[in-house]
Design an enzyme around this catalytic site. Sequence first.
Site, PDB file in Angstrom:
ATOM      1  CD  GLN A 178      -3.159  -0.624   0.184  1.00 19.74           C
ATOM      2  OE1 GLN A 178      -3.302   0.561  -0.356  1.00 19.74           O
ATOM      3  NE2 GLN A 178      -3.678  -1.538  -0.586  1.00 19.74           N
ATOM      4  CB  SER A 198       0.854  -5.922  -4.957  1.00 18.49           C
ATOM      5  OG  SER A 198      -0.125  -6.360  -6.286  1.00 18.49           O
ATOM      6  CB  CYS A 322      -8.037 -10.104   1.005  1.00 14.32           C
ATOM      7  SG  CYS A 322      -6.951  -9.665  -0.330  1.00 14.32           S
TER       8      CYS A 322
END
Length: 379
Positions: A178, A198, A322
């Site tokens: 993040q 990511s 998630c």
Amino acid sequence: MIYLDNSATTQPDQQVLDSYTKVATQFFGNPSSIHGIGMDAERLLRKSREQAASILDVNSHEIIFTSGGTEGNNLAIKGIALQHRNRGKHIITSTIEHPSVIEACIGLEALGFEVSYLEVDQSGFINIETLRKEIREDTILVSIMHVNNETGTVQPIREIGEIVKQYPKALFHVDHVQGFGKVALNLNDSHIDLCTISGHKIHGLKGTGLLYVRNGVRLYSLAHGGGQERAVRSGTENVAGIVALVKAMRIAKEKQQDIKTLDKLQQKLVEHLQGNKRIVINTPIENKAPHIVNFSVPGLKPEVVIHALEQYSIYISTKSACSSKSSDESAVLIACGKERDIAISGLRVSMSYHTSEQDIDYLCEKLDVVIKNLGKVMG
């Protein structure tokens, strides 16, 4: 459409999509093949690795390409635990980590490892002194995220790194999923041994990511095979995805120059939320990422608020994507000591560099309408 769920995933940048399409079409060879088509793909892979390393200011052989945050976190945590289990079986993490970290640690506990879960305060910060007390001579890994994906809390990574480096057997892993492109983090100055990034959180593609592994750090492979990615992550490399990831990383770093714009938008939203007595803001006042605002409307179900806003083409979320379909309450807000009515009504607005002031104005206007109308219905 006003998309404000960027912590869950971002809309791929057109430049990233163009890069992927070009490479997938023109450089489709297996980079392990020795013929010309394979060697072209291998050269592109090598160049991408060098570019990723340059962006992170590390060496190219310290980059391992993965499928994203979950794989990167699992590879870091399980890879270190299994490789170094003979020198210690103690691991330290926090109670507000991403599920891919928490569940990996729980899995290791079943294999005989001991995990210390550091508690956090109401703002989501770990206590540095508690870390000093918990870390031991047999601690082999400390895994603490940089930016919390629900509240935006930014942990004191450099201070943590200073503590961990005093213990020769202990390594330091940071989930930077993040934070990358929004909150600066120097891997070398912070004494980080492993770091996860990511692609789809930075306008890249799902299924792309990387794990930084400091030179000299050894991991047990979770995917044995042909020996790709330093024999740590075997499998034919996704060259097109890797090129797209690096393109997204480069754009994200360039966009970071506009960080003050996100700060202003966040401040504008927070000030508006503070004016509504029904709203409780969960994101900390200081040491927070500029793109996340978490708040609760006690008494209103978050999914009802989300669907009501969707009628105005506004898209926000509740807790981590998630875990959004699991238990009603946010595990992160519960870990922060929030009362249950606040923990079960948490909402998250997560912006990107594409978010405009008009978007936030419209959200504020319609959020007030939704809360007022739902308040009447709920009595």
